[in-house]
Design a protein around this motif. Structure first.
Motif, PDB file in Angstrom:
ATOM      1  N   VAL A 203       0.849  -1.189   0.000  1.00 22.17           N
ATOM      2  CA  VAL A 203       0.000   0.000   0.000  1.00 22.17           C
ATOM      3  C   VAL A 203       0.886   1.241   0.000  1.00 22.17           C
ATOM      4  O   VAL A 203       1.888   1.304   0.699  1.00 22.17           O
ATOM      5  N   GLN A 204       0.537   2.190  -0.794  1.00 24.87           N
ATOM      6  CA  GLN A 204       1.298   3.439  -0.888  1.00 24.87           C
ATOM      7  C   GLN A 204       0.441   4.664  -0.594  1.00 24.87           C
ATOM      8  O   GLN A 204       0.963   5.763  -0.451  1.00 24.87           O
ATOM      9  N   HIS A 205      -0.860   4.483  -0.556  1.00 27.23           N
ATOM     10  CA  HIS A 205      -1.754   5.637  -0.414  1.00 27.23           C
ATOM     11  C   HIS A 205      -2.811   5.359   0.643  1.00 27.23           C
ATOM     12  O   HIS A 205      -3.110   4.205   0.959  1.00 27.23           O
ATOM     13  N   VAL A 206      -3.391   6.432   1.121  1.00 22.32           N
ATOM     14  CA  VAL A 206      -4.399   6.297   2.157  1.00 22.32           C
ATOM     15  C   VAL A 206      -5.495   7.335   1.946  1.00 22.32           C
ATOM     16  O   VAL A 206      -5.235   8.460   1.508  1.00 22.32           O
ATOM     17  N   ARG A 207      -6.719   6.938   2.175  1.00 20.49           N
ATOM     18  CA  ARG A 207      -7.860   7.849   2.140  1.00 20.49           C
ATOM     19  C   ARG A 207      -8.796   7.471   3.285  1.00 20.49           C
ATOM     20  O   ARG A 207      -9.132   6.295   3.444  1.00 20.49           O
ATOM     21  N   PHE A 208      -9.208   8.469   4.041  1.00 19.35           N
ATOM     22  CA  PHE A 208     -10.194   8.247   5.088  1.00 19.35           C
ATOM     23  C   PHE A 208     -11.478   8.990   4.727  1.00 19.35           C
ATOM     24  O   PHE A 208     -11.431  10.129   4.267  1.00 19.35           O
ATOM     25  N   ALA A 209     -12.614   8.321   4.950  1.00 20.74           N
ATOM     26  CA  ALA A 209     -13.914   8.950   4.719  1.00 20.74           C
ATOM     27  C   ALA A 209     -14.415   9.637   5.974  1.00 20.74           C
ATOM     28  O   ALA A 209     -15.201  10.571   5.913  1.00 20.74           O
ATOM     29  N   SER A 210     -13.959   9.176   7.109  1.00 20.87           N
ATOM     30  CA  SER A 210     -14.385   9.710   8.399  1.00 20.87           C
ATOM     31  C   SER A 210     -13.310   9.320   9.399  1.00 20.87           C
ATOM     32  O   SER A 210     -12.375   8.586   9.052  1.00 20.87           O
ATOM     33  N   ILE A 244     -12.844   9.189  -1.910  1.00 13.15           N
ATOM     34  CA  ILE A 244     -14.135   9.235  -1.234  1.00 13.15           C
ATOM     35  C   ILE A 244     -14.984  10.286  -1.951  1.00 13.15           C
ATOM     36  O   ILE A 244     -14.530  11.398  -2.187  1.00 13.15           O
ATOM     37  N   ALA A 245     -16.196   9.930  -2.301  1.00 12.94           N
ATOM     38  CA  ALA A 245     -17.083  10.886  -2.972  1.00 12.94           C
ATOM     39  C   ALA A 245     -18.482  10.723  -2.413  1.00 12.94           C
ATOM     40  O   ALA A 245     -19.123   9.702  -2.633  1.00 12.94           O
ATOM     41  N   GLY A 246     -18.942  11.719  -1.686  1.00 22.68           N
ATOM     42  CA  GLY A 246     -20.240  11.605  -1.044  1.00 22.68           C
ATOM     43  C   GLY A 246     -20.210  10.480  -0.027  1.00 22.68           C
ATOM     44  O   GLY A 246     -19.280  10.368   0.758  1.00 22.68           O
ATOM     45  N   ASP A 247     -21.219   9.636  -0.078  1.00 21.88           N
ATOM     46  CA  ASP A 247     -21.229   8.507   0.848  1.00 21.88           C
ATOM     47  C   ASP A 247     -20.596   7.278   0.221  1.00 21.88           C
ATOM     48  O   ASP A 247     -20.687   6.192   0.757  1.00 21.88           O
ATOM     49  N   GLY A 248     -19.953   7.468  -0.908  1.00 21.96           N
ATOM     50  CA  GLY A 248     -19.355   6.332  -1.592  1.00 21.96           C
ATOM     51  C   GLY A 248     -17.854   6.463  -1.724  1.00 21.96           C
ATOM     52  O   GLY A 248     -17.265   7.499  -1.427  1.00 21.96           O
ATOM     53  N   CYS A 263      -3.007  -2.584 -19.120  1.00 17.43           N
ATOM     54  CA  CYS A 263      -4.092  -2.853 -18.168  1.00 17.43           C
ATOM     55  C   CYS A 263      -5.465  -2.678 -18.818  1.00 17.43           C
ATOM     56  O   CYS A 263      -5.649  -1.848 -19.697  1.00 17.43           O
ATOM     57  N   ARG A 264      -6.397  -3.446 -18.308  1.00 17.81           N
ATOM     58  CA  ARG A 264      -7.802  -3.199 -18.610  1.00 17.81           C
ATOM     59  C   ARG A 264      -8.365  -2.439 -17.415  1.00 17.81           C
ATOM     60  O   ARG A 264      -8.305  -2.919 -16.279  1.00 17.81           O
ATOM     61  N   TRP A 265      -8.833  -1.239 -17.671  1.00 17.05           N
ATOM     62  CA  TRP A 265      -9.238  -0.370 -16.563  1.00 17.05           C
ATOM     63  C   TRP A 265     -10.719  -0.526 -16.231  1.00 17.05           C
ATOM     64  O   TRP A 265     -11.550  -0.656 -17.122  1.00 17.05           O
ATOM     65  N   THR A 266     -11.008  -0.459 -14.952  1.00 18.75           N
ATOM     66  CA  THR A 266     -12.394  -0.510 -14.484  1.00 18.75           C
ATOM     67  C   THR A 266     -12.575   0.481 -13.347  1.00 18.75           C
ATOM     68  O   THR A 266     -11.686   0.624 -12.499  1.00 18.75           O
ATOM     69  N   LEU A 267     -13.687   1.161 -13.330  1.00 16.00           N
ATOM     70  CA  LEU A 267     -14.036   2.030 -12.204  1.00 16.00           C
ATOM     71  C   LEU A 267     -15.151   1.375 -11.414  1.00 16.00           C
ATOM     72  O   LEU A 267     -16.143   0.909 -11.991  1.00 16.00           O
ATOM     73  N   GLU A 268     -14.980   1.330 -10.107  1.00 11.92           N
ATOM     74  CA  GLU A 268     -15.984   0.702  -9.252  1.00 11.92           C
ATOM     75  C   GLU A 268     -16.357   1.634  -8.119  1.00 11.92           C
ATOM     76  O   GLU A 268     -15.581   2.505  -7.732  1.00 11.92           O
ATOM     77  N   ARG A 269     -17.532   1.407  -7.570  1.00 17.58           N
ATOM     78  CA  ARG A 269     -18.001   2.212  -6.450  1.00 17.58           C
ATOM     79  C   ARG A 269     -18.554   1.311  -5.363  1.00 17.58           C
ATOM     80  O   ARG A 269     -19.170   0.282  -5.652  1.00 17.58           O
ATOM     81  N   ALA A 270     -18.330   1.700  -4.112  1.00 16.49           N
ATOM     82  CA  ALA A 270     -18.930   1.008  -2.965  1.00 16.49           C
ATOM     83  C   ALA A 270     -19.406   2.059  -1.983  1.00 16.49           C
ATOM     84  O   ALA A 270     -18.911   3.185  -1.964  1.00 16.49           O
ATOM     85  N   THR A 271     -20.372   1.691  -1.172  1.00 14.43           N
ATOM     86  CA  THR A 271     -20.742   2.566  -0.064  1.00 14.43           C
ATOM     87  C   THR A 271     -19.574   2.589   0.916  1.00 14.43           C
ATOM     88  O   THR A 271     -18.912   1.568   1.114  1.00 14.43           O
ATOM     89  N   VAL A 272     -19.320   3.731   1.512  1.00 17.36           N
ATOM     90  CA  VAL A 272     -18.212   3.828   2.460  1.00 17.36           C
ATOM     91  C   VAL A 272     -18.377   2.777   3.554  1.00 17.36           C
ATOM     92  O   VAL A 272     -19.438   2.660   4.163  1.00 17.36           O
ATOM     93  N   SER A 324     -18.921  14.539 -12.547  1.00 18.50           N
ATOM     94  CA  SER A 324     -19.312  15.704 -11.744  1.00 18.50           C
ATOM     95  C   SER A 324     -20.354  15.343 -10.703  1.00 18.50           C
ATOM     96  O   SER A 324     -20.922  16.212 -10.053  1.00 18.50           O
ATOM     97  N   ASP A 325     -20.618  14.046 -10.569  1.00 15.39           N
ATOM     98  CA  ASP A 325     -21.670  13.629  -9.637  1.00 15.39           C
ATOM     99  C   ASP A 325     -21.204  12.478  -8.752  1.00 15.39           C
ATOM    100  O   ASP A 325     -21.946  11.539  -8.502  1.00 15.39           O
ATOM    101  N   GLY A 326     -19.976  12.563  -8.316  1.00 13.84           N
ATOM    102  CA  GLY A 326     -19.471  11.561  -7.381  1.00 13.84           C
ATOM    103  C   GLY A 326     -19.228  10.200  -7.991  1.00 13.84           C
ATOM    104  O   GLY A 326     -19.140   9.212  -7.268  1.00 13.84           O
TER     105      GLY A 326
END
Lengths: 484, 176
Positions: A203-210, A244-248, A263-272, A324-326
């Motif tokens: 791991v090289q990066h970190v993001r906290f939602a809360s 982190i974008a909104g609650d996701g 690479c084959r790129w994919t964007l995914e979203r999960a609830t925080v 533009s919408d999370g």
């Protein structure tokens, strides 16, 4: 605008996070409380007897022996709490919104499964549920000696995390996480994922939602905590970028593992806090394959895909996917950096992208080959058009870009450079920042820079720094915290 | 000095978090600072009890919420302190068209102190119903109904922009 983003639950979560960023700084309150207690000396306040106007109330003489006993018990109790907490802690770190994205380096090996540091039963978040029960952030222990910062993430004005490592430690991996609750003046060590910081499986990066829910990630590894970094669990896959974008939470995946280039790129979203990811409807076919990253501020998320810029390949530019919408919907656009035709400057390539708190998008344009002039160009219309380029950044070879707003932008090369007129004119920072490797703005005034000068770790491809510089006036002045 | 370790470390570690909760509940920086400062200092004399709690920060946060609710007792509804004057119009964002933060400020102004605390504990701290009930001092069912009601109000506000005086029809209707 989509119903997903306009869900009241998401609006509330997002709005509260924005409002929380305006909370007062903790430093003055900490100073006042501790100073008031210090002035009291050995006189304890009695519950309810504190008088804000007159200060300490004198204790009755018969209370003295009782207080001596109470203090003794209190000290023992506090020591037990601290020892218990520190037993749970081993170093640790995180990153703020508005940081720039630049090509994620490196090949990698396939990830291995497994879980992380000691975890009390029932303390982790179940799939689909963002709540965290009664778990509360750990108090924290000492910062590991020789801590080097790789990435930062702030969830409030003063509350932030830094992920990094140390050159040596008792039991590798030495990946560490630290947390500040006073804007960076003081830090404590927290448990970090049991993962290295290398690209193969680390791991090289970190993001906290809360304060409770956070992620540590690399191209082939993704870890999540839902209890303020007390414990970590490994999730499947990895992330070339995660925001982190909104609650996701949105992540950018490159597959198969170790895929660069190709690479084959994919964007995914999960609830925080959730472990359930869903693929986002982004047009990811035919994207450049030599690197990628994500950057975000507010609901604006930008995924940048970088081409192979050696050899003068004319079609090897960068492609941006912009939401533009999370992350609910995405728009695709080609290379935003263009050579200025009149001066015949060299081919320009996007090296890094950032989103400012005012939602403007800035790109760092560097010349392909030698002799060209770098520039920063900004879009205030969601990436549809970018400002005309200025050639005043010179032939420095900048490596990172940051933006406090559309007008106030930053570039990193041999120092930190700041422009307050959209890149038309630049001035060198008065702070002694020699090798900025990270620039992130949390608000239009508050931002942070990691200075990697003198702290390069042999064999590490990761820019690491001893020092974090903080500004609260949009980069006009900076204060520094250096880890020893 | 008594408890130079436990209390000091706690203050350094948790003041920011408490301040954020206090700010979201009071809507005012100075009021939040007063609330946190008073809560910590009032607990100093019984720090042993705090240190012995299962989760000291939960104990302190409970006191913070109690102090907040008690300080507002008898005063209802619209007296949320604001750091700055309410914006009199919308400045549409790129995507949302409405600033979520403004909606949240308006929502919190609509709620009772206890309901504000419940909303903050859920949407900023991600606490479960049971944990919120414990901290706020109510039943989990009350937490659920409060959150449901709050989301319903927010839904109304989302469809109800403020007029040029910075007041929405929803707010005026409730105030009236």
């Amino acid at each position: 605008m989509t119903s997903q983003y306009r869900d009241p639950d998401a609006v509330l979560r997002h709005g509260i996070r924005d409002e929380a960023a305006r909370a007062p700084q903790a430093g003055p309150v900490i100073d006042t409380v501790l100073e008031t207690v210090r002035r009291a000396g050995t006189e304890l306040y009695q519950a309810g007897s504190y008088d804000r106007d007159t200060g300490v109330r004198r204790l009755r003489s018969w209370l003295a022996p009782v207080l001596v006993a109470a203090v003794t018990v209190l000290a023992v109790g506090a020591a037990v709490v601290i020892v218990r907490d520190r037993q749970n802690n081993r170093g640790g770190t995180t990153a703020p919104p508005g940081t720039s994205t630049s090509p994620a380096p490196g090949p990698s090996a396939s990830p291995t499964g497994g879980t992380s540091s000691p975890r009390p039963s029932g303390s982790s978040t179940a799939s689909g549920s963002p709540t965290t029960g009664t778990a509360l952030p750990p108090v924290g222990g000492p910062v590991p000696a020789g801590f080097l910062v790789a990435d930062l993430s702030f969830v409030g004005r003063d509350y932030g995390f830094a992920l990094g490592t140390t050159a040596s430690c008792g039991t590798p991996p030495c990946t560490s996480l630290v947390r500040t609750t006073d804007g960076g003046a003081h830090w404590v060590g927290l448990p970090a994922p049991v993962a290295p910081t290398d690209l193969s499986d680390g791991v090289q990066h970190v993001r906290f939602a809360s304060p409770m829910v956070g992620y540590a990630y690399g191209p082939n590894a993704l870890w999540m905590t839902t209890d303020g970094a007390r414990t970590w669990r490994r999730l499947s896959g990895g992330a070339y970028g995660l925001e982190i974008a909104g609650d996701g939470v949105v992540r950018l995946i490159g597959s198969p593992a170790g895929c660069l280039p190709g690479c084959r790129w994919t964007l995914e979203r999960a609830t925080v806090g959730s472990t359930s990811w869903a693929e986002l409807p982004a047009a990811t076919s035919g994207l450049p394959q030599y690197g990628a990253g994500l950057t975000r501020s507010g609901p604006v998320v930008v995924a940048a895909f970088y081409g192979h810029v050696a050899g003068g390949a004319q079609s090897a530019g960068t492609t941006l996917l912009i939401s533009s919408d999370g992350g609910a919907s995405w728009r695709r656009r080609g290379e935003p950096c263009t050579p200025r035709q009149s001066s015949g400057t060299a081919e320009q390539d996007t090296r890094a992208v950032t989103v400012a708190p005012d939602r403007s998008i800035s790109v760092l344009c560097v010349p392909r080959g030698s002799g060209g002039i770098a520039s920063v160009q900004t879009s205030t219309d969601g990436g549809t058009s970018f400002s005309a380029r200025h050639d005043s950044l010179g032939q420095a070879y900048p490596t990172a870009v940051g933006a406090a707003s559309a007008r106030t932008v930053f570039a990193a090369s041999d120092s930190l450079y700041r422009s307050t007129d959209d890149g038309a004119h630049w001035s060198r920072s008065s702070a002694a920042i020699s090798q900025p490797s990270f620039i992130g703005f949390q608000t239009s005034e508050t931002g942070r820079v990691i200075d990697s000068f003198g702290s390069s770790q042999q064999g590490s491809a990761l820019p690491l720094g001893h020092s974090i510089y903080t500004t609260t006036d949009a980069g006009a002045s900076w204060s520094v915290h250096t880890f020893r | 000095m008594p408890d130079s370790v436990g209390f000091t470390d706690f203050v350094r570690t948790y003041t920011s978090m408490l301040l954020t909760a206090a700010y979201l509940m009071t809507g005012s920086g100075p009021a939040a600072e007063d609330l946190v400062q008073d809560t910590l200092l009032s607990l100093y004399g019984k720090w042993q009890r705090v240190a012995e709690a299962d989760v000291p920060i939960a104990y302190v946060r409970r006191c913070l919420i109690n102090n907040f609710v008690n300080s507002r007792r008898g005063r209802r509804g619209q007296e949320l302190l604001l750091n700055e004057l309410p914006e009199t119009g919308y400045e549409p964002g790129i995507a949302t068209g409405v600033a979520d933060r403004d909606l949240v400020v308006r929502l919190l102004a609509e709620l009772s102190p206890r309901s504000r605390a419940i909303v903050v504990m859920r949407f900023y701290y991600d606490l479960s119903d049971a944990a919120i009930a414990d901290e706020v001092g109510c039943r989990p069912g009350t937490v659920r109904s409060t959150l449901s009601r709050s989301l319903a109000i927010l839904r109304e506000l989302m469809n109800d922009p403020p007029n040029r005086h910075g007041r929405s029809a929803t707010v005026e209707k409730r105030a009236g």
